[in-house]
Design an enzyme around this catalytic site. Structure first.
Site, PDB file in Angstrom:
ATOM      1  N   GLU A 102      -9.730  -3.622  -6.230  1.00 41.41           N
ATOM      2  CA  GLU A 102      -8.981  -2.568  -5.531  1.00 41.41           C
ATOM      3  C   GLU A 102      -9.219  -1.215  -6.167  1.00 41.41           C
ATOM      4  O   GLU A 102      -9.090  -1.056  -7.387  1.00 41.41           O
ATOM      5  CB  GLU A 102      -7.476  -2.843  -5.617  1.00 41.41           C
ATOM      6  CG  GLU A 102      -7.005  -4.048  -4.862  1.00 41.41           C
ATOM      7  CD  GLU A 102      -5.538  -3.919  -4.470  1.00 41.41           C
ATOM      8  OE1 GLU A 102      -5.146  -2.831  -4.007  1.00 41.41           O
ATOM      9  OE2 GLU A 102      -4.818  -4.911  -4.629  1.00 41.41           O
ATOM     10  N   SER A 150       0.834  -1.196   0.000  1.00 44.69           N
ATOM     11  CA  SER A 150       0.000   0.000   0.000  1.00 44.69           C
ATOM     12  C   SER A 150       0.871   1.250   0.000  1.00 44.69           C
ATOM     13  O   SER A 150       1.711   1.419  -0.882  1.00 44.69           O
ATOM     14  CB  SER A 150      -0.957  -0.055   1.183  1.00 44.69           C
ATOM     15  OG  SER A 150      -1.982   0.917   1.063  1.00 44.69           O
ATOM     16  N   HIS A 158      -7.399  -5.281  -1.495  1.00 41.98           N
ATOM     17  CA  HIS A 158      -6.191  -4.561  -1.102  1.00 41.98           C
ATOM     18  C   HIS A 158      -5.384  -5.342  -0.056  1.00 41.98           C
ATOM     19  O   HIS A 158      -5.883  -5.663   1.021  1.00 41.98           O
ATOM     20  CB  HIS A 158      -6.594  -3.197  -0.545  1.00 41.98           C
ATOM     21  CG  HIS A 158      -5.467  -2.242  -0.364  1.00 41.98           C
ATOM     22  ND1 HIS A 158      -4.690  -1.801  -1.410  1.00 41.98           N
ATOM     23  CD2 HIS A 158      -4.985  -1.614   0.744  1.00 41.98           C
ATOM     24  CE1 HIS A 158      -3.791  -0.958  -0.961  1.00 41.98           C
ATOM     25  NE2 HIS A 158      -3.934  -0.830   0.342  1.00 41.98           N
TER      26      HIS A 158
END
Length: 304
Positions: free
Chosen positions: A242, A147, A272
């Site tokens: 996502e 991320s 995610h």
């Protein structure tokens, strides 16, 4: 088709995250809850030894596979939108990558926004990378992150390149956040199926806190807009469900166009950073194994 177990987890996570968002907790409480919940949900796998450490004033933790000579070193940069996340929230994920790659991994508590906006996180990652190179001369080092930590991994690699520091041998990116302008189409088109980011509010606030008045298109804030030539071989794993899907797709496309080696693997029906659920359903296990094999291969090749 995705596994039954992954579909069950998807719906469980979606409901749980919606409940957490409804609480609208202050940032400090959200951080504390993240540390506490992660420690309860995610356990370090067997075969990993842990050791708290301080590198040039930055706290972190070594995660070392037991019983074999390590293939090299792995610097892991955690996610959390630059405003949350810690060694505690991500040590289990980093440990699984250490085990899969047979590398000694160091996960660091880099400084977070809004208390410490850009470039604090990049500065910290670079400090640790340079310190590892000094402490372990000749050892190959790879970088990995998820991320925001994935975007930070690329930003750190850009700083390393631009300062002519010896490069890491590889980058591994798990659902990286690389466009803090939130201008990619999937930020909207995938929101309805993304358990973490059903709208742009969380990411928008985090982006403003991290950029802190700077242009979010600044290359080390949003690596999607950087000159991406001269970077190490890179593996990107991203899920189909996502909001940040295009961050990975565009990054891989631009890296390839700039002459850098980038491989992107798209996992159908995944969301995610689904890899945190390794051990619970097969798609997470497959991703961890593939990333580990890539890192191990690059580290061993560099050591020859």
């Amino acid at each position: 088709m995705s596994s039954i177990r992954s579909r069950i987890w998807y719906h469980l996570i979606r409901r749980k995250l919606a409940q957490q968002r409804a609480l609208k907790l202050p940032l400090e409480q959200a951080r504390a809850n993240g540390d506490r919940n992660s420690a309860r949900m995610f356990k370090i796998p067997a075969g990993i030894s842990t050791q708290a450490a301080d590198i040039d004033g930055l706290n972190g933790e070594w995660l070392r596979p037991e019983g074999s000579k390590p293939a090299g070193l792995l610097l892991y940069l955690h996610g959390g939108a630059y405003v949350q996340g810690s060694v505690k929230t991500h040590r289990a994920l980093a440990a699984r990558l250490a085990l899969a790659s047979q590398a000694s991994a160091f996960i660091v508590d880099y400084r977070l926004a809004p208390e410490h906006p850009f470039p604090a996180a990049v500065d910290d990652a670079l400090v640790v990378y340079k310190a590892l190179r000094r402490a372990y001369p000749g050892e190959p080092i790879a970088l990995a992150g998820d991320s925001a930590g994935g975007g930070l991994t690329v930003a750190t690699a850009l700083r390393i390149r631009d300062e002519a520091v010896p490069a890491p041998v590889a980058l591994a990116l798990l659902s990286p956040w690389t466009d803090l302008t939130l201008g990619n189409p999937s930020h909207l088109s995938k929101a309805k199926v993304d358990p973490y980011f059903p709208d742009s509010s969380l990411l928008s606030l985090a982006a403003k806190a991290y950029a802190w008045g700077r242009d979010p298109r600044t290359p080390q804030i949003s690596p999607q807009f950087a000159d991406l030539g001269g970077l190490p071989p890179t593996l990107i794993h991203v899920g189909e469900r996502e909001a940040l899907l295009d961050d990975s797709l565009i990054l891989a496309e631009k890296m390839t166009a700039a002459g850098s080696q980038a491989q992107l693997d798209l996992y159908p029906d995944m969301w995610h950073v689904w890899q945190v659920f390794a051990g619970r359903f097969p798609e997470a296990d497959r991703s961890i194994a593939a990333i580990g094999a890539f890192l191990k291969g690059q580290l061993e090749q560099a050591a020859r």
